[in-house]
Design an enzyme around this catalytic site. Structure first.
Site, PDB file in Angstrom:
ATOM      1  N   SER A 247       0.646  -1.282   0.097  1.00  0.00           N
ATOM      2  CA  SER A 247       0.093   0.267  -0.155  1.00  0.00           C
ATOM      3  C   SER A 247       0.922   1.185   0.062  1.00  0.00           C
ATOM      4  CB  SER A 247      -0.751  -0.092   1.384  1.00  0.00           C
ATOM      5  OG  SER A 247      -1.531   1.382   1.476  1.00  0.00           O
ATOM      6  N   LYS A 248       0.673   2.211  -0.740  1.00  0.00           N
ATOM      7  CA  LYS A 248       1.189   3.437  -0.751  1.00  0.00           C
ATOM      8  C   LYS A 248       0.944   4.126   0.517  1.00  0.00           C
ATOM      9  CE  LYS A 248       0.621   4.679  -5.860  1.00  0.00           C
ATOM     10  NZ  LYS A 248      -0.559   3.959  -6.076  1.00  0.00           N
ATOM     11  N   ARG A 249      -0.094   4.083   0.975  1.00  0.00           N
ATOM     12  CA  ARG A 249      -0.519   4.685   2.389  1.00  0.00           C
ATOM     13  C   ARG A 249       0.315   4.109   3.610  1.00  0.00           C
ATOM     14  NH1 ARG A 249      -6.352   3.298   3.990  1.00  0.00           N
ATOM     15  NH2 ARG A 249      -5.531   1.401   4.243  1.00  0.00           N
ATOM     16  N   ALA A 251       3.510   2.810   2.865  1.00  0.00           N
ATOM     17  CA  ALA A 251       4.857   3.097   2.416  1.00  0.00           C
ATOM     18  C   ALA A 251       5.614   1.594   2.415  1.00  0.00           C
ATOM     19  CB  ALA A 251       5.734   4.114   3.490  1.00  0.00           C
TER      20      ALA A 251
END
Length: 311
Positions: A247-249, A251
């Site tokens: 997930s980008k959220r 990291a």
């Protein structure tokens, strides 16, 4: 001519799963002598500030995953931005009049425990607003701005994924009427991606298997709009060592930390090894993988990252 594309959403720093997607799309198109299009899917302006898109472009250049100039993109160094293409989506929406209706359901109503759900947990729209009278619509519109949904038929849509094999869904049973525009006026992914891929001449779409179930909806839109669909290649997801989706959220495996640890060539070499077509895992630039790449070598099951990938 083959035309592939990489279409990231700049909601954060790209992670290894995003890079694998770009690498596979790049190799699949370049191996056929084709071009690669970069499209920034930034329709959700609140979640996609321009700084993330700018950093993403820098990261792709650092990785050596280049793209080709598009006729509307503004130049060889300028990708497409969906936020600049909303007039095209509005035009497509007008062409679907008669099949589109306003939906006043709240998020809580859509996710109510009594709502039908698919095996993957996604809600199947129950058609709550499909047959509202004009008076009912006017009453609800006075209280809430509507989203717009597309009526779907009780019919199976099937296709042959070029990597995962045959896939089919009955849109009414397995999906329900789906969104084309949100209540805040933002166009939905399903409409925008179909309009853009057709307008850009994309002939093959490479993306993660989590989007496999989107394809029947998109095929329906291609049919309604009189457009030719591309071929689809869905690949297995890259998972964190504990089995979570990246997930980008969070990291997860993001380039903000990785760029300080490894070279682009080492990163690409080990990703290609995980994807099954570069057994040695030795550092290599993207073009060095062209002779080794084959969809037949890419696994169909999700790929879990090792605890120490770049040890």
């Amino acid at each position: 001519m083959t035309a592939g594309r990489f279409a990231p959403s700049p909601s954060g720093r790209i992670h290894l799963g995003n890079i694998l997607c770009c690498l596979l799309a790049w190799l699949s198109a370049r191996q056929k002598g084709g071009k690669v299009i970069l499209r920034i899917e930034d329709l959700d302006a609140a979640r996609c500030p321009i700084r993330y898109a700018e950093q993403m472009i820098k990261d792709l250049r650092w990785l050596g995953l280049d793209w080709d100039e598009g006729p509307e993109s503004g130049g060889p160094d300028e990708p497409y931005f969906q936020s600049r293409r909303t007039a095209l989506y509005q035009d497509a929406l007008k062409r679907l009049e008669g099949l589109v209706y306003p939906c006043f359901c709240t998020r809580a109503e859509l996710h109510a425990a009594s709502a039908p759900h698919r095996e993957d947990g996604q809600t199947v729209y129950a058609g709550t607003c499909r047959n509202l009278t004009a008076a009912q619509r006017a009453e609800r519109a006075a209280k809430r701005s509507p989203a717009l949904r597309l009526r779907v038929p009780d019919r199976e849509f099937s296709f042959q994924d070029r990597h995962m094999g045959p896939y089919a869904e009955n849109l009414e049973r397995d999906c329900g009427d789906f969104l084309l525009r949100r209540s805040d006026g933002m166009f939905a992914y399903q409409l925008a991606v179909v309009v853009d891929d057709a307008a850009m001449g994309v002939t093959e779409v490479v993306r993660g298997a989590d989007l496999l179930s989107s394809t029947p909806r998109q095929l329906y839109l291609y049919q309604l709009l009189g457009l030719t669909p591309p071929e689809f290649f869905h690949f297995p997801l890259l998972l964190a060592p504990d089995g979570r989706r990246l997930s980008k959220r969070d990291a997860d495996a993001g380039l903000d930390s990785l760029r300080g640890q490894v070279s682009a060539e080492k990163l690409l070499g080990q990703l290609a090894q995980l994807a099954g077509f570069h057994p040695s895992g030795a550092p290599t630039p993207a073009e060095g993988l062209l002779d080794e790449f084959s969809w037949e070598k890419v696994p169909r099951e999700d790929i879990r990252l090792p605890e120490r990938l770049f040890a």
